[in-house]
Design an enzyme around this catalytic site. Structure first.
Site, PDB file in Angstrom:
ATOM      1  N   GLY A 179       0.825  -1.210   0.000  1.00 50.45           N
ATOM      2  CA  GLY A 179       0.000   0.000   0.000  1.00 50.45           C
ATOM      3  C   GLY A 179       0.856   1.255   0.000  1.00 50.45           C
ATOM      4  N   SER A 180       0.428   2.231   0.770  1.00 48.97           N
ATOM      5  CA  SER A 180       1.080   3.547   0.722  1.00 48.97           C
ATOM      6  C   SER A 180       2.499   3.548   1.265  1.00 48.97           C
ATOM      7  CB  SER A 180       0.246   4.568   1.492  1.00 48.97           C
ATOM      8  OG  SER A 180      -1.012   4.693   0.870  1.00 48.97           O
ATOM      9  N   THR A 181       2.902   2.486   1.969  1.00 50.48           N
ATOM     10  CA  THR A 181       4.297   2.458   2.444  1.00 50.48           C
ATOM     11  C   THR A 181       5.269   2.374   1.263  1.00 50.48           C
ATOM     12  OG1 THR A 181       4.136   0.064   2.749  1.00 50.48           O
ATOM     13  CG2 THR A 181       3.782   1.421   4.692  1.00 50.48           C
ATOM     14  N   MET A 182       4.739   2.148   0.064  1.00 50.23           N
ATOM     15  CA  MET A 182       5.585   2.099  -1.130  1.00 50.23           C
ATOM     16  C   MET A 182       5.880   3.511  -1.658  1.00 50.23           C
ATOM     17  SD  MET A 182       7.225   0.173  -3.190  1.00 50.23           S
ATOM     18  CE  MET A 182       6.754  -1.267  -2.272  1.00 50.23           C
ATOM     19  N   LYS A 183       5.038   4.489  -1.282  1.00 49.47           N
ATOM     20  CA  LYS A 183       5.168   5.834  -1.869  1.00 49.47           C
ATOM     21  C   LYS A 183       6.538   6.485  -1.626  1.00 49.47           C
ATOM     22  CE  LYS A 183       0.229   6.569  -1.799  1.00 49.47           C
ATOM     23  NZ  LYS A 183      -0.887   6.959  -0.945  1.00 49.47           N
TER      24      LYS A 183
END
Lengths: 630, 86
Positions: free
Chosen positions: A290-294
């Protein structure tokens, strides 16, 4: 005329000759037999005699001890009795009493011994009490042998890391399996002399000395492991989640300080658990980050030099169509700079950036950060995650991967990637075996880029950020929340099943630890900021002071409102003087002041002793003495 | 007379040496058994130490200490702001 004496003489002579001949024949046979025994059969007979006079038996050596980084025992073998028997020698009448002593059903015992021959185990690794009962029965054919049994004193807390050892002494899961060769001892052989009754005489010599297995020291810190396991268990209980994992790394060298999973299993009784409970989810289970990839998408953009820190992206007020697919933001935004995209966790912003830098660049950077590859840790069953080749990335895939969909990682991989951000762009391979040699790192991101990303991640845990609940008082945290739908068996996403994630490092300025918290299918809330971030905070709040990283007071008001634990309050209500043990000096003075006593203190740190005792009664204005110890 | 005395002495010496040999042999076996018992005792004590070491590790496990500190002493894990810089 014949001479009769002459004839008699001849008879006597013949008899003598016959006797001499017989004796010569006998002697010859004896001589032949002697040659046969002493020369022809010599070796075989010597060996048979040796077998009768000497007895040689093998001695199993214990496995090596596994310790944590401070030398605390995590796994150790001790000798326990096992009961075996030459089953055809056991009298049938003794079977009921033997079954009772072994605490097994008679039918089970009969199944083991009836219609069988030779040696059979009746009960392995039994308690000393059972062995004593069996020995007292003195049943022919039944005997006690000692075997090594593996114990893990920390139980479920280290179950998934250590794994367990089977009854034959071989590691079956975890470190016990992957380092089996190292931990296995070398069996020895001992020769003892036997008396005429076949019983062993004292003494004996080692033909080959047994060598215990080598010790193994892990990078795990059992205190931090325990903190992580307790925080994870409590967080999962609060959220009524299906499961979860926590990984704590030292970003400076890749040492894994803790790796906890829930549900746990007790390796001392591993057979009482289902095999799927044995797996170390932190390395075997993949999830969409999820957003931890951003942060990694943004890092790739900055590294491409096409994007600057003050570059701005229009976030389409929360809805953006890519081909026939619409991307949504939870918090609709207009123009955002790169920090804003991280802090407000904009999918659209990340997707637009990824599409601009292109699939190949993003894929290359994600690969160099370790996504899609095993970390190479000394544990079996590690998953490589999923990072498809860039040739398979269309616009939609590129956009999705930018915010953590269509890519899968393990908690350990994610922790290793965040370590790079917290270590000036230097990548260290995560390691669980403690080594004296320094870890060789490689620069995969520039220091300037990671500094910029760190500032963005600090903003993401600020008052306006999604990760504000991850911050313990007195520290700065650089981290990112993530919430991802789980894929179902039909190749689409399940609308009701989510993974909540928080990944980050603290203190943000000089990271001591990287923590990744992954919660599987939380029920109370689905968001990483509400589910995983508080677990991160609880772990960081306890672990950082333990590691010597003390908080910086940000505002005095926070210090003034600190209260002692509720348990301490309860104790004080029922005590005359009050319970001062466990309080800081400041709290002790506050409490003494509230109760109307004068306080005299010695030392610094925490109160470890007080006089008078908590239950004594004192008049107002009396003096209480406390001793503090660091 | 002298010859008888010499033969007698020789026979007596042989007898005494044989008796000493038998006595030494018994002593050797006795000592060997005693050493064996002592060795067994050492091994037993060593095993006991191993078990005690494991028991210590089990009793001193962080989770147990935390629970005991909480239940018996009313202690809680320190919050960051309760930790002072020396």
């Amino acid at each position: 005329m014949k001479n009769p004496y002459n004839k008699q003489d001849i008879h006597v002579r013949r008899r003598i000759e016959l006797i001499i001949g017989g004796m010569a024949l006998g002697l010859s046979l004896l001589l032949i037999r002697a040659v046969d025994l002493h020369v022809l059969q010599s070796d075989e007979l010597k060996e048979r005699a040796s077998h009768q006079h000497f007895h040689q038996y093998s001695v199993v050596a214990p496995r090596g001890v596994i310790r944590d980084r401070h030398g605390r025992i995590l796994s150790k073998s001790i000798e326990v009795p096992s009961i075996g028997a030459l089953v055809d020698e056991i009298p049938k009448k003794d079977l009921p009493s033997l079954a009772k002593a072994l605490e097994i059903p008679l039918a089970t015992l009969k199944h083991k011994v009836e219609n069988r021959k030779g040696f059979r185990w009746l009960a392995r690794q039994v308690s000393p009490a059972i062995a004593k009962h069996v020995a007292a029965l003195n049943i022919p054919g039944v005997r006690q042998e000692n075997e090594w049994r593996r114990y893990h004193p920390l139980g479920p807390e280290t179950g998934h890391i250590l794994g367990f050892v089977g009854i034959d002494g071989h590691g079956l899961e975890g470190i016990e399996r992957s380092m089996d060769q190292h931990l296995q001892g070398l069996p020895g052989t001992r020769l003892v002399q036997r008396d005429a009754r076949g019983q062993s005489l004292p003494g004996g010599i080692w033909l080959q000395e047994p060598h215990p297995g080598k010790e193994l020291t892990l990078t795990i810190d059992s205190n931090i492991q325990s903190i992580a396991y307790a925080a994870l268990t409590e967080g999962i209980r609060k959220q009524q989640a299906k499961g979860g994992s926590v990984v704590i790394l030292n970003p400076k060298n890749g040492d894994i300080l803790a790796m906890a999973n829930w549900p746990g299993f007790n390796p001392n009784r591993f057979s009482h658990y289902r095999p799927n409970q044995w797996r170390n989810r932190a390395i075997t289970d993949m999830f969409e980050p999820g957003s931890t990839m951003k942060p990694f998408t943004i890092a790739s953009a900055i590294e491409s030099q096409d994007w600057q820190l003050n570059s701005r992206v229009f976030c389409e007020n929360g809805s953006f169509k890519v081909a026939d697919y619409t991307i949504h933001d939870d918090h609709p935004e207009g123009w955002l700079d790169l920090t804003g995209i991280i802090a407000r966790s904009s999918n659209i912003g990340a997707a637009k950036i990824a599409m601009s830098i292109g699939a190949r660049k993003l894929h290359g950077d994600l690969s160099s950060l370790g996504f899609g590859q095993r970390t190479g840790i000394h544990l079996g069953g590690e998953s490589p995650g999923i990072l498809t080749p860039p040739e398979q990335w269309g616009l939609v895939e590129t956009a999705n991967i930018a915010f953590g969909q269509g890519i899968a990682t393990t908690p350990l991989q994610l922790a290793a990637a965040f370590s790079i951000l917290g270590n000036h762009g230097i990548k260290h391979q995560p390691r669980i075996i403690l080594s004296k040699e320094p870890s060789q790192g490689s620069q995969v991101l520039s220091s300037q880029t990671t500094q910029a990303i760190t500032q963005m991640l600090i903003a993401a845990t600020g008052d306006d950020g999604t990760g504000k609940r991850a911050v313990p008082a007195g520290y700065n945290v650089a981290g990112k929340t993530g919430t991802a739908q789980k894929a179902n068996n039909h190749g689409s996403y399940d609308k009701n099943k989510f993974t909540a994630v928080f990944a980050g490092f603290a203190p943000a300025e000089s990271p001591e630890i990287v923590i990744v918290v992954v919660i599987d299918e939380p029920q109370k809330s689905i968001y990483g900021g509400a589910v995983a971030a508080p677990i991160f905070r609880d772990i960081a709040a306890t672990t950082l002071p333990y590691l010597g990283s003390l908080p910086e007071p940000k505002d005095l008001a926070t210090w003034q409102v600190q209260h002692v634990s509720s348990a301490s309050h309860k104790t004080r209500e029922s005590d005359a003087v009050g319970h001062f043990i466990g309080l800081s000096l400041r709290q002790a003075y506050q409490q003494a002041d509230q109760l109307g006593y004068a306080l005299r203190s010695h030392g610094s740190g925490w109160v470890t002793r007080q006089s008078p005792s908590p239950r004594a009664t004192l008049s107002k204005g009396s003096e209480i003495e406390v001793w503090l110890d660091e | 007379m002298n010859a008888r005395l010499i033969y007698g002495s020789v026979l007596l010496s042989i007898g005494m040496l044989a008796a000493a040999q038998v006595w030494l042999s018994h002593l050797r076996i006795e000592l060997s058994q005693h050493a064996y018992v002592l060795q067994q005792g050492i091994e037993k004590q060593h095993d006991g130490m191993q078990v005690l070491g494991l028991e210590y590790a089990s009793l001193a496990r962080p989770n147990r200490l935390r629970q005991l500190a909480h239940k018996k002493l009313g202690m809680q894990a320190p919050k960051p702001m309760q930790v002072l810089r020396p």
